[in-house]
Design a protein around this motif. Structure first.
Motif, PDB file in Angstrom:
ATOM      1  N   LEU A   1      71.204  37.270  43.982  1.00  0.00           N
ATOM      2  CA  LEU A   1      70.852  36.151  43.110  1.00  0.00           C
ATOM      3  C   LEU A   1      71.850  35.014  43.216  1.00  0.00           C
ATOM      4  O   LEU A   1      71.496  33.836  43.113  1.00  0.00           O
TER       5      LEU A   1
ATOM      6  N   PRO B   1      71.922  32.222  46.739  1.00  0.00           N
ATOM      7  CA  PRO B   1      71.090  31.000  46.748  1.00  0.00           C
ATOM      8  C   PRO B   1      71.557  29.993  45.703  1.00  0.00           C
ATOM      9  O   PRO B   1      71.578  28.794  45.971  1.00  0.00           O
ATOM     10  N   LEU B   2      71.939  30.504  44.540  1.00  0.00           N
ATOM     11  CA  LEU B   2      72.375  29.595  43.486  1.00  0.00           C
ATOM     12  C   LEU B   2      73.628  28.834  43.914  1.00  0.00           C
ATOM     13  O   LEU B   2      73.725  27.615  43.755  1.00  0.00           O
TER      14      LEU B   2
ATOM     15  N   LEU C   1      77.501  24.883  33.198  1.00  0.00           N
ATOM     16  CA  LEU C   1      76.323  25.543  32.625  1.00  0.00           C
ATOM     17  C   LEU C   1      76.305  27.026  32.952  1.00  0.00           C
ATOM     18  O   LEU C   1      75.862  27.832  32.150  1.00  0.00           O
ATOM     19  N   ILE C   2      76.768  27.371  34.136  1.00  0.00           N
ATOM     20  CA  ILE C   2      76.752  28.783  34.518  1.00  0.00           C
ATOM     21  C   ILE C   2      77.813  29.572  33.774  1.00  0.00           C
ATOM     22  O   ILE C   2      77.605  30.719  33.402  1.00  0.00           O
TER      23      ILE C   2
ATOM     24  N   ILE D   1      79.178  28.930  30.780  1.00  0.00           N
ATOM     25  CA  ILE D   1      79.078  28.988  29.316  1.00  0.00           C
ATOM     26  C   ILE D   1      78.477  30.300  28.799  1.00  0.00           C
ATOM     27  O   ILE D   1      79.045  30.916  27.917  1.00  0.00           O
ATOM     28  N   PRO D   2      77.346  30.792  29.310  1.00  0.00           N
ATOM     29  CA  PRO D   2      76.839  32.053  28.763  1.00  0.00           C
ATOM     30  C   PRO D   2      77.838  33.179  28.941  1.00  0.00           C
ATOM     31  O   PRO D   2      77.911  34.091  28.117  1.00  0.00           O
TER      32      PRO D   2
ATOM     33  N   TRP E   1      80.976  33.173  28.600  1.00  0.00           N
ATOM     34  CA  TRP E   1      82.008  33.193  27.569  1.00  0.00           C
ATOM     35  C   TRP E   1      81.457  33.506  26.190  1.00  0.00           C
ATOM     36  O   TRP E   1      82.190  33.597  25.229  1.00  0.00           O
TER      37      TRP E   1
ATOM     38  N   LEU F   1      70.011  45.694  35.238  1.00  0.00           N
ATOM     39  CA  LEU F   1      69.714  44.326  34.846  1.00  0.00           C
ATOM     40  C   LEU F   1      70.827  43.769  33.979  1.00  0.00           C
ATOM     41  O   LEU F   1      71.302  42.645  34.190  1.00  0.00           O
TER      42      LEU F   1
ATOM     43  N   VAL G   1      73.967  43.056  36.153  1.00  0.00           N
ATOM     44  CA  VAL G   1      73.820  41.867  36.991  1.00  0.00           C
ATOM     45  C   VAL G   1      73.891  40.615  36.119  1.00  0.00           C
ATOM     46  O   VAL G   1      74.601  39.652  36.423  1.00  0.00           O
ATOM     47  N   TYR G   2      73.197  40.676  35.009  1.00  0.00           N
ATOM     48  CA  TYR G   2      73.178  39.527  34.111  1.00  0.00           C
ATOM     49  C   TYR G   2      74.566  39.188  33.601  1.00  0.00           C
ATOM     50  O   TYR G   2      74.953  38.022  33.523  1.00  0.00           O
TER      51      TYR G   2
ATOM     52  N   LEU H   1      76.994  37.947  36.829  1.00  0.00           N
ATOM     53  CA  LEU H   1      76.540  36.979  37.836  1.00  0.00           C
ATOM     54  C   LEU H   1      77.476  35.780  38.003  1.00  0.00           C
ATOM     55  O   LEU H   1      77.795  35.406  39.134  1.00  0.00           O
ATOM     56  N   PRO H   2      77.949  35.178  36.906  1.00  0.00           N
ATOM     57  CA  PRO H   2      78.828  34.011  37.097  1.00  0.00           C
ATOM     58  C   PRO H   2      80.070  34.334  37.922  1.00  0.00           C
ATOM     59  O   PRO H   2      80.555  33.476  38.669  1.00  0.00           O
TER      60      PRO H   2
ATOM     61  N   ILE I   1      84.646  45.546  40.020  1.00  0.00           N
ATOM     62  CA  ILE I   1      85.654  46.182  39.166  1.00  0.00           C
ATOM     63  C   ILE I   1      85.230  46.243  37.696  1.00  0.00           C
ATOM     64  O   ILE I   1      85.265  47.315  37.098  1.00  0.00           O
TER      65      ILE I   1
END
Lengths: 298, 256, 363
Positions: free
Chosen positions: A95, A98-99, A117-118, A120-121, A123, A168, A171-172, A175-176, A229
Motif C-alpha cells: 500500500l 504507490p502512495l 495528512l499521513i 496526523i492519524p 499520532w 488489517l 497494516v493500518y 502504514l505511515p 519491529i
C-alpha cells in the motif's frame, strides 16, 4: 556551513565545553538509566528467577524459564508473531509504495501537506483507532450493515476476531512508518534517469523493476524495519481485533504478567522478544551498510 | 504515462481515505441515535451528554492531564538539555553511542517498557500510583523531544552563537538571547508532541497505574472490553479530534 | 565567562523530578501530587471491585453519609486482582475477591482481620452463606453477592433447552459460543462435564480437561467475562457460559434469553468484601462494608446489578421479578448439586500452564 571549530580551540575551552556538554546530557541520561535501562536489566535478571506458588518472584538462579520456552507451543507463538509482522510489513509495502511514489511526484508544496495528512492519524490514540475497526468490522458493524443493505450478502460475514482483522489493524496502524522512508528515498531519485529510460523505450514495468526498485531499496529496508519491529511486539491489535484466536508475543507477555503472574517466565519471553528486535535491527544495519557499500547509483 | 499517473493518483487518494476512514466513521457515528446497530437512525447529542455526566470519566481526564503536563514539562527540559549537550560533544564515537542509547525507547516495543517498569517498581518497592505513571511517561517522551529539537538545532547557524561569544556574552546569555528564541518554536512543537503521546499512551500506563490512577486510555480500554458502545464512540471522537488538533498545532509550530 | 551553564527551566525541571521521585518513594494518602480532596474532608476510600459491580448512586449515598470520597477501580477476574495487588498497587482499601481467592489472600497475609463491632449488619447473612469453608468465622471476609455459573442461551435459536455443559461443544452452534475469560471457571465447567470435581488437583485429569477445551476452541467466538451479556442480547452468540447476573441483564433486552445450571452441576460462588492490610483507612473501609451489607442498600444493589444479595432481609425487599429470576436468585434446592470453588494450592501451576496452552493454541 562552517561549524565553530572546537577542536582548534585552546584545551581549557575545550574541556569546559565538554564538561558543559556532559552536565547538560547527564540529567536525561540519568533519568533513562534509572527508568529505562535498569528496568530492562531487572527483566533480564528476573528471567533467571523462579516463581512463587501464587505468583511473585523467588530469587533463586534457575534456567527453567528458558528451557520452558523450548516447548513447541512457545516456538509456534514466536513463529506466528514473526509471520504476522512479516505479513503486515508486506501489506504496508504494497500500500505504501504507490502512495509514496505519488507524493514524490507532486509539486514541492503539496508534498508537505500530504505528508502531514499521513502522519496526523498516526499520532492519534491507537486504542481508539483500533476500536474504530472493531466498530466497522463486527457482525453488526458498519461493513456488514452496508453490505446487507446493498443486498450483496444475506448473513453477516465474520471479519472481526479473525487473523485478517488483526492484519488489517497492523497494516493500518503502521502504514505511515512505511510511507515516510519510502517517500524520502523515492524523492531523491533523479527524474532524468527515468526520462532517459523512457526515451529508450523501456516499459513502465521495466522502469519500475530496474530503476525505481533498486534506487528505493534503502527506503524499503528502513520502512520494513520501522514496521516490523513494532508489529512484532503488538499487543492492542491482536487483543481487540483478534478475540480469543490469534495470540502474539505481546499478548502472551501480558498474559504471563497479569493473568498467570509468572513474572520470571514473562521476563524470559520479553528477553527473547528483545533479542528478536535486536536481531532485526542488526539485519537492518548490515543491509544499510551493504547498500552504502554498493553505492546507491544505478 | 497518463494512465500511470491516474492510477497512482487514485491509489494515493484511496490509501489516504483508508487512513482516515475509521476516524471519520467514529466521529460520524458518535452522533448516531441508535444504541446497538450501525445503521443511521438520526442525529443526537445524547452520548456526549452521558459522557459529561460520568464522574469516573472526569477523574480519568484529570489524571490524564496531570500525567501529561508533568511528564511533558520534565521530558522537554531533560530532552532539550540533552540535545544541546549532544551538539556540543566532540568526538563521534561516544556521541553516537550516547545518541543511540538515548533514542532507544523509541524503537523498543512498548510492552517491553511496560513490563520492565512494572518489575522495576516492584523490585524497588515503589507502590504503583499516578507518580509511577509520570515517571514512565517522562522516560519514553525524552527521545521524542530529542528527535524534534535536534532536527531544529542542526538548522541553527553556529556563527550566531560564536558572534555572541565574541561580543562578550556568557554561555547563559547567549542561550537566552540568541539560541532560545530560535529554538523556541521547535521546543514548543516537541512539547506538544510529547503531550499528545502522553495523553494517548495505553500500554506503559496499563502496567504502571496504581489505585485511582486510571487515565483516559485505560478507561476507554475497560469500556471497550465491557462492550458499552455509543459512549465509546463519542469519547473516541473527542480524543481523536483533540489529538489531531494538538498534532497539527505542533507541526505548525515546528515549521516556523 | 561564568560557569552558569544550566538554564533556569532545566533547573526547575530537575527540582520537580527530584520531588517526584522523592514523593514516589514515600507512601502518600492521596495519589499524585495534584489530587485535591473534597473541601473539608481528607478521607478517600479506594474500592477495587468487579467491573459490573459499580453502582454510582449507591456510592454517592455512602459519600453523603460519611463525607468521604470513594474512588473506584475495576478488574475482571480474580487472577487480575491478585496480579494487581502483587504488583505493588497497595493503595486499595476494600476489594471483592471470590471465595477461593479469599483463602489465597489470607494465606498470603494480604487481609486485615475485620472488627465485627464495626459491621453489625453481618449478623443477617443468609444461612447457606454462614460458615463458608474458606473463612468459617468471617474473620477476614464478608459475603456480599452470590450466585451460580451456568449457560445463558437464546431459546429462539436453540431447538431443545440445553441441560448439560456438553451443549457448549455442539458443532451446530460453531462460532456462536462464548466462554468466560476465567481460568478456574472454564476448567470448572469442563471438569464437571467429565464428572470430576472442579477443584481437582490430578495433573492427568487437568490435562484431559485441557484437551477437551482445545477441541472446543474452534467453536468459540471469544473468551470474555464482560461482554457476553451484549453478545447474547445482540445475537452474536446464542450460547454463553456466564454468571447469572449479566445473563439476567441480557434477558431484559432479548426476552428469549434463558439461563440454566447444567445437570452435571457447576459453581456456587460468593464474592466477599475484604479489607486489605495495606489500607490506610481501615475503619472507613469497615464502615463501607457495613454500609454495603445494610438490607436496603443490599436490596438496591441486588435490584440494580441483578445479583443475589447475601443479606437475608434483602431478599424480601427486592421486587418479585428479580427474586423469582433463577439467574439472579438461584433456587436453594439447587445447592446440593453445586460446588464451591476452592484454592487448589500448588496445583494452580498445572492449571496456569494448561490455561496458557489453551490460549496459545490456534483454533
Amino acid at each position: 556551513m562552517k561549524r565553530f571549530d572546537r577542536a582548534s580551540a585552546p584545551p581549557d575551552v575545550q574541556s569546559t565545553g565538554r564538561r558543559a556538554a556532559w552536565s547538560l546530557i547527564s540529567p536525561a541520561a540519568g533519568w533513562l538509566t534509572v527508568f529505562f535501562f535498569v528496568p530492562l536489566l531487572i527483566v533480564f535478571a528476573v528471567s533467571f528467577a523462579a516463581r512463587g506458588t501464587y505468583g511473585g518472584i523467588v530469587w533463586t538462579l534457575s534456567f527453567t524459564n528458558y528451557l520452558d520456552l523450548l516447548h513447541p507451543l512457545y516456538g509456534r507463538i514466536f513463529l506466528q508473531s514473526i509471520l504476522f509482522a512479516t505479513a503486515a510489513t508486506a501489506g504496508c509495502l504494497a500500500l505504501g509504495f504507490p502512495l509514496a511514489q505519488y507524493i514524490a511526484k507532486l509539486p514541492a508544496g503539496r508534498q508537505g501537506i500530504w505528508l502531514v495528512l499521513i502522519m496526523i492519524p498516526f499520532w492519534t490514540n491507537f486504542l481508539v483507532r483500533t476500536y474504530a475497526w472493531m466498530f466497522i468490522l463486527r457482525a453488526e458493524g458498519l461493513l456488514n450493515s452496508t453490505l446487507q443493505q446493498l443486498g450483496l450478502i444475506q448473513t453477516p460475514i465474520e471479519v472481526l476476531y479473525t487473523d485478517g482483522a488483526v492484519l488489517l489493524g497492523l497494516v493500518y496502524g503502521y502504514l505511515p512508518f512505511m510511507v515516510l522512508p519510502l517517500y524520502v528515498a523515492l524523492e531523491r531519485i533523479d527524474r532524468s534517469t527515468i526520462d532517459a529510460a523512457r526515451d529508450l523505450y523501456a516499459s513502465r514495468w521495466a522502469v519500475f523493476r530496474r530503476i525505481l526498485l533498486p534506487l528505493a531499496k534503502p527506503g524499503i529496508v528502513a520502512g520494513c524495519i520501522l514496521v516490523f519491529i513494532p508489529c512484532l511486539g503488538a499487543f492492542i491489535t491482536p487483543d481487540l481485533l483478534g478475540g480469543a484466536r490469534s495470540m502474539m508475543i505481546g499478548n502472551l507477555i501480558q498474559h504471563e504478567y497479569l493473568v498467570v503472574r509468572d513474572w520470571p517466565l514473562g521476563s524470559a519471553l520479553s528477553f527473547v522478544l528483545m533479542l528478536l528486535v535486536v536481531g532485526a535491527m542488526a539485519l537492518y544495519f548490515r543491509t544499510e551498510a551493504k547498500l552504502i557499500g554498493q553505492g546507491r547509483g544505478a | 504515462m497518463k494512465s500511470g499517473t491516474v492510477w497512482l493518483r487514485s491509489t494515493g487518494i484511496a490509501t489516504l481515505l483508508f487512513l482516515y476512514l475509521p476516524i471519520i466513521v467514529l466521529v460520524v457515528f458518535s452522533f448516531n441515535a441508535s444504541r446497538l446497530s450501525a445503521q443511521w437512525q438520526g442525529f443526537t447529542w445524547d452520548w456526549y451528554r452521558l459522557l459529561a455526566r460520568d464522574a469516573s470519566l472526569h477523574a480519568a481526564t484529570a489524571n490524564s492531564l496531570v500525567v501529561a503536563v508533568i511528564s511533558t514539562v520534565l521530558a522537554t527540559g531533560l530532552g532539550l538539555a540533552a540535545s544541546m549537550g549532544l551538539e556540543r560533544l566532540p568526538g563521534s564515537r561516544a556521541r553516537h553511542v550516547l545518541e543511540g542509547a538515548l533514542l532507544l525507547p523509541l524503537i523498543i516495543p512498548e510492552i517491553m517498557m511496560g513490563v520492565a517498569l512494572l518489575l522495576f517498581f516492584v523490585t524497588v518497592k515503589i507502590p504503583l500510583s499516578l507518580t509511577t505513571v509520570i515517571l514512565g511517561h517522562t522516560a519514553f517522551n525524552v527521545p521524542v523531544v530529542m528527535v524534534i529539537v535536534r532536527a531544529r538545532l542542526r538548522k541553527l547557524d553556529p556563527r550566531l552563537e560564536e558572534a555572541a561569544y565574541d561580543l562578550g556574552a556568557s554561555p547563559w546569555q547567549a542561550f537566552r538571547r540568541i539560541t532560545w528564541p530560535l529554538l523556541r518554536p521547535g521546543v514548543l512543537g516537541a512539547g506538544l508532541m510529547a503531550l499528545t503521546i502522553s495523553l494517548d499512551d495505553f500500554i506503559v500506563t496499563f502496567f504502571t497505574a496504581g489505585p485511582g490512577s486510571t487515565t483516559l486510555p485505560l478507561k476507554v480500554y475497560s469500556m471497550i472490553k465491557s462492550g458499552v458502545s455509543p459512549e465509546i464512540n463519542a469519547l473516541s471522537a473527542i480524543l481523536v479530534v483533540l489529538s489531531m488538533g494538538l498534532v497539527a498545532l505542533s507541526l505548525a509550530l515546528q515549521r516556523r | 565567562m561564568t560557569r552558569k551553564t544550566l538554564p533556569h527551566h532545566l533547573a526547575i525541571a530537575l527540582a520537580a523530578a527530584v520531588a517526584c521521585v522523592v514523593s514516589a518513594c514515600q507512601p502518600t494518602p492521596e495519589d499524585g501530587p495534584k489530587k485535591t480532596p473534597k473541601a473539608g474532608d481528607a478521607a478517600t476510600l479506594h474500592y477495587f471491585t468487579w467491573s459490573d459491580y459499580v453502582g454510582p448512586d449507591i456510592l454517592a449515598e455512602f459519600e453523603r453519609q460519611t463525607g468521604a470520597r470513594v474512588v473506584v477501580d475495576t478488574f475482571t477476574s480474580n487472577e487480575e486482582l491478585l496480579a494487581k495487588l502483587q504488583s505493588g498497587a497497595t493503595g486499595y482499601d476494600v476489594t471483592v475477591p471470590s471465595d477461593f481467592m479469599v483463602s489465597i489472600m489470607m494465606r498470603q497475609g494480604l487481609l486485615e482481620p475485620l472488627d465485627q463491632a464495626l459491621i453489625p449488619n453481618a449478623g443477617q447473612l443468609e444461612d447457606h452463606l454462614k460458615n463458608l469453608p474458606f473463612d468459617t468465622e468471617h474473620r477476614y471476609s464478608m459475603p456480599y453477592l452470590w450466585g451460580t455459573v451456568g449457560i445463558g442461551y437464546d431459546s429462539a435459536a436453540i431447538d431443545t433447552p440445553p441441560d448439560s455443559w456438553a451443549v457448549l461443544w455442539d458443532r451446530r452452534y460453531a462460532g456462536k459460543i462464548s466462554m468466560l475469560n476465567d481460568q478456574r471457571e472454564v476448567f470448572g465447567a469442563v471438569l464437571r462435564s467429565m464428572g470430576h470435581s472442579m477443584n481437582s488437583t490430578d495433573p492427568g485429569v487437568i490435562e484431559a480437561a485441557k484437551a477437551r477445551l482445545v477441541a472446543q476452541k474452534s467453536l468459540v467466538k471469544t473468551y470474555t467475562s464482560e461482554r457476553y451479556d451484549h453478545l447474547l442480547a445482540s445475537g452474536e452468540v446464542v450460547l454463553a457460559q456466564g454468571w447469572g447476573g449479566p445473563v439476567a441483564r441480557a434477558m431484559k433486552e432479548r426476552p428469549s434469553i434463558r439461563y440454566v445450571v447444567p445437570k452435571e452441576g457447576g459453581t456456587v460462588w460468593a464474592d466477599c468484601l475484604v479489607v486489605l492490610r495495606s489500607s490506610r483507612n481501615k475503619e472507613l473501609a469497615m464502615q463501607f462494608i457495613n454500609f454495603l451489607l445494610d438490607p436496603h442498600v443490599s436490596a438496591r444493589t441486588s435490584e440494580r446489578l441483578l445479583f443475589a444479595a447475601s443479606n437475608k432481609e434483602a431478599r424480601a425487599l427486592v421486587s418479585r421479578p428479580v427474586r423469582e429470576n433463577p439467574a439472579v436468585y438461584p433456587p436453594l434446592d439447587l445447592l446440593p448439586r453445586l460446588e464451591w470453588m476452592q484454592d487448589v494450592g500448588a496445583a494452580i501451576r498445572v492449571y496456569d500452564r494448561a490455561w496458557t496452552e489453551l490460549k496459545m493454541t490456534r483454533s
